[in-house]
Design a protein around this motif. Structure first.
Motif, PDB file in Angstrom:
ATOM      1  N   ALA A 186       0.849  -1.202   0.000  1.00  0.00           N
ATOM      2  CA  ALA A 186       0.000   0.000   0.000  1.00  0.00           C
ATOM      3  C   ALA A 186       0.884   1.251   0.000  1.00  0.00           C
ATOM      4  O   ALA A 186       0.631   2.221  -0.716  1.00  0.00           O
ATOM      5  CB  ALA A 186      -0.929  -0.013   1.221  1.00  0.00           C
ATOM      6  N   MET A 187       1.947   1.219   0.796  1.00  0.00           N
ATOM      7  CA  MET A 187       2.866   2.358   0.847  1.00  0.00           C
ATOM      8  C   MET A 187       3.580   2.536  -0.493  1.00  0.00           C
ATOM      9  O   MET A 187       3.755   3.663  -0.982  1.00  0.00           O
ATOM     10  CB  MET A 187       3.889   2.159   1.981  1.00  0.00           C
ATOM     11  N   GLU A 188       3.977   1.420  -1.102  1.00  0.00           N
ATOM     12  CA  GLU A 188       4.649   1.507  -2.401  1.00  0.00           C
ATOM     13  C   GLU A 188       3.717   2.103  -3.456  1.00  0.00           C
ATOM     14  O   GLU A 188       4.135   2.882  -4.315  1.00  0.00           O
ATOM     15  CB  GLU A 188       5.135   0.118  -2.837  1.00  0.00           C
ATOM     16  N   MET A 189       2.441   1.742  -3.390  1.00  0.00           N
ATOM     17  CA  MET A 189       1.469   2.291  -4.331  1.00  0.00           C
ATOM     18  C   MET A 189       1.318   3.802  -4.146  1.00  0.00           C
ATOM     19  O   MET A 189       1.238   4.552  -5.111  1.00  0.00           O
ATOM     20  CB  MET A 189       0.101   1.619  -4.136  1.00  0.00           C
ATOM     21  N   LYS A 190       1.300   4.216  -2.871  1.00  0.00           N
ATOM     22  CA  LYS A 190       1.167   5.658  -2.614  1.00  0.00           C
ATOM     23  C   LYS A 190       2.418   6.415  -3.065  1.00  0.00           C
ATOM     24  O   LYS A 190       2.342   7.568  -3.470  1.00  0.00           O
ATOM     25  CB  LYS A 190       0.903   5.911  -1.121  1.00  0.00           C
ATOM     26  N   ARG A 191       3.566   5.752  -2.986  1.00  0.00           N
ATOM     27  CA  ARG A 191       4.784   6.408  -3.473  1.00  0.00           C
ATOM     28  C   ARG A 191       4.728   6.558  -4.980  1.00  0.00           C
ATOM     29  O   ARG A 191       5.124   7.583  -5.528  1.00  0.00           O
ATOM     30  CB  ARG A 191       6.017   5.571  -3.105  1.00  0.00           C
ATOM     31  N   LEU A 192       4.237   5.531  -5.663  1.00  0.00           N
ATOM     32  CA  LEU A 192       4.167   5.568  -7.123  1.00  0.00           C
ATOM     33  C   LEU A 192       3.039   6.472  -7.612  1.00  0.00           C
ATOM     34  O   LEU A 192       3.162   7.163  -8.617  1.00  0.00           O
ATOM     35  CB  LEU A 192       3.924   4.158  -7.681  1.00  0.00           C
ATOM     36  N   GLU A 218       2.718   4.281  10.213  1.00  0.00           N
ATOM     37  CA  GLU A 218       3.249   5.183   9.199  1.00  0.00           C
ATOM     38  C   GLU A 218       2.355   5.181   7.955  1.00  0.00           C
ATOM     39  O   GLU A 218       2.097   6.224   7.349  1.00  0.00           O
ATOM     40  CB  GLU A 218       4.671   4.749   8.838  1.00  0.00           C
ATOM     41  N   ALA A 219       1.886   3.996   7.590  1.00  0.00           N
ATOM     42  CA  ALA A 219       1.006   3.879   6.416  1.00  0.00           C
ATOM     43  C   ALA A 219      -0.273   4.683   6.642  1.00  0.00           C
ATOM     44  O   ALA A 219      -0.796   5.328   5.730  1.00  0.00           O
ATOM     45  CB  ALA A 219       0.670   2.413   6.151  1.00  0.00           C
TER      46      ALA A 219
END
Ligand SMILES: Cc1cc2nc3c(=O)[nH]c(=O)nc-3n(C[C@H](O)[C@H](O)[C@H](O)COP(=O)(O)OP(=O)(O)OC[C@H]3O[C@@H](n4cnc5c(N)ncnc54)[C@H](O)[C@@H]3O)c2cc1C
Ligand code: SF4
Ligand code: SF4
Ligand code: SF4
Lengths: 341, 111
Positions: A186-192, A218-219
């Motif tokens: 989920a965090m990686e998706m928000k970064r992308l 953090e997420a």
């Protein structure tokens, strides 16, 4: 001095994943000659398919390459493309009929991934834009995360516990690593895709490892990932290729529906199909989840009930990489002690 | 009956008071169908519920309240169930949810 005169003990390690490689390295350090028997054409196991690792976002290749480098450096014998079909305390049998002999055996055959298409109600393999966590790792690795038509997703839903904690598919256990994988992805998706909304649908959030709960927080706080307590009951395709999902928002007690651009199924870890045959042939015990059962949970966690057969890694239960590596070292020590090395 | 709106307007104490609630009926229900105790509250049953999508009926909530000894109105609520069985198809604990509806109605019919 005396050691050198004696013939070196030889130990067969079945499986060349994180567990198998670490076991072999540790055995070699203790003056034992390990041989890794791996059914795939290369070492690495599941780690080969992961992009970055929770909880530190360390590239999986860093860990993998370092383990492979050490195995190579120590000159550890590896037999690749060789599937073990039978185990005895002092030998293993391969699918092609060959036999490998040794003084003890460590079973490090790991786990299998749950096949998400079994849960037909989520449409994996039928509708576009339904993915598994394994697909996401691959897409991240390829540097190309996108909807089926190549466009950027604006709304992404993750579903926890797919193929775990589900009697309908005969998987009652919790796979442990998928909650934190869901948070990580989920965090990686928000970064992308900083503009995208990300929703995680869960029944319980299990943050069992060091730093995991912090990552969850953090997420929520830094990444604005929405956590909805409820299991998605079904997914259906819409005319525009998006996916409509239904759940109960159990914390408000009301049915919820929404459409998303991508639905990601967090698939579980299940026991290998060949555990039953291997166990039956060698007199080993399986736990109800199908994983092989260690002698006990405390002082015998790397031992089987058969003298000369040991366990390392996820062959006995779902574990993260850190636990797997530690257990592999423990297994090697137990073997070395038993062989008097 | 804290959070469910059964259409009454008389205000009742909000808290579920487990010192006062009589769990005898609830125990009886669980003895007849111990699998109900394995519910993990995932809400799948409510998400697919035919009746729940048309009315305020929330199967998960009603059977949870019954297990807490909050019986009032439960029978009337369960009457909204159409016994379609969809909930049983999705329950990850394999609970015979339709059986739960029938059992609660049988046990609480005279409540
Ligand atoms: C989606 C997902 C993401 C994950 N991400 C992380 C993460 O970020 N961080 C983390 O700490 N953990 C993560 N994990 C957990 C991690 O993958 C495991 O801890 C690790 O792979 C376990 O290693 P293993 O060697 O026990 O098993 P495996 O990796 O399964 O290796 C077993 C090896 O044995 C071989 N084998 C199997 N049967 C036979 C046979 N009969 N004969 C010969 N060889 C055989 C297999 O080919 C394989 O190479 C993740 C898990 C999943 C499902
Ligand atoms: S770790 Fe989380 S997602 Fe995975 S099976 Fe357990 S509760 Fe479900
Ligand atoms: S059987 Fe009753 S509770 Fe279950 S889905 Fe149908 S209407 Fe809802
Ligand atoms: S689907 Fe089953 S486990 Fe989930 S809330 Fe309903 S009864 Fe409980």
């Amino acid at each position: 001095m005396k050691m050198e005169k004696m013939k070196k003990k030889r130990v067969i390690v079945i499986g060349g994943g994180a567990a198998g490689m670490q076991t072999a390295l540790r055995l070699a350090r203790r003056g034992i000659e390990p041989v890794i028997v791996e059914k795939e054409a290369e070492l690495g196991g599941k780690l080969r398919g992961w992009y970055v690792l929770f909880p530190t976002f360390t590239p999986a290749s860093e860990v993998l390459n370092e383990l492979r480098r050490r195995v190579h450096e120590c000159g550890i014998e590896t037999v690749l493309s060789a599937q073990v079909t039978g185990i005895a305390p002092r030998s293993v049998e391969l699918a092609d009929g060959r036999r490998i002999d040794g003084d003890a055996v460590v079973v490090a055959t790991g786990f299998s991934l749950f096949d998400a298409s079994v849960k037909e109600e989520y449409g994996y393999g039928i509708y576009d834009n339904v993915y598994t966590s394994v697909d996401i790792e691959r897409m991240l690795g390829e540097g190309r995360v996108a909807k089926a038509d190549g466009s950027r997703p604006k709304r992404i839903a993750f579903l926890h516990c797919v193929g775990s904690r589900d009697e309908k598919v005969c998987q009652q256990h919790c796979s442990r690593v998928c909650c934190i994988t869901g948070v990580k992805q989920a965090m990686e998706m928000k970064r992308l895709f900083p503009d995208a909304d990300v929703f995680n649908f869960y029944m319980d959030i299990r943050m069992f490892g060091p730093g995991y709960e912090e990552m969850y927080r953090e997420a929520q706080q830094q990444y604005n990932v929405h956590f909805v307590r409820g299991r998605i009951s079904e997914a259906s395709p819409m005319l525009d290729g998006r996916i409509q999902i239904k759940a109960e928002d159990t914390l408000t007690g009301r049915p919820l529906r929404m459409s998303v651009d991508m639905l990601v199924l967090l698939v579980g870890m299940r026991a290998n199909d060949d555990n039953a045959a291997l166990a039956a042939g060698a007199g080993l015990r399986q736990s109800p989840s199908g994983f092989l059962a260690a002698r006990d949970h405390f002082l015998g966690s790397v031992r089987s009930e058969v003298e000369g057969i040991y366990y390392a890694g996820t062959v006995t239960a779902p574990k993260n990489i850190g636990e797997t590596l530690n257990e592999a070292a423990a297994a090697a020590d137990a073997v070395a002690e038993a062989l008097g090395a | 009956m804290a959070a469910i709106n059964f259409g009454y307007t008389i205000s009742r104490p909000r808290a579920i008071d487990l010192d006062r609630n009589n769990l005898r009926k609830s125990d009886e229900i669980l003895r007849e169908m111990p699998e109900l105790q394995t519910c993990i509250g995932c809400g799948s049953c409510t998400a697919v519920c035919t009746a729940g999508n048309l009315t305020e009926f929330n199967f998960r909530k009603v059977h949870t309240l019954v297990r807490r000894g909050e019986y009032q109105g439960a029978y009337e609520e369960m009457n909204k169930c159409m016994l379609c069985g969809k909930c049983r198809l999705v329950c990850p604990r394999g609970i015979n949810t339709r059986g739960v509806v029938l059992l609660i109605k049988r046990k609480l019919g005279d409540f």
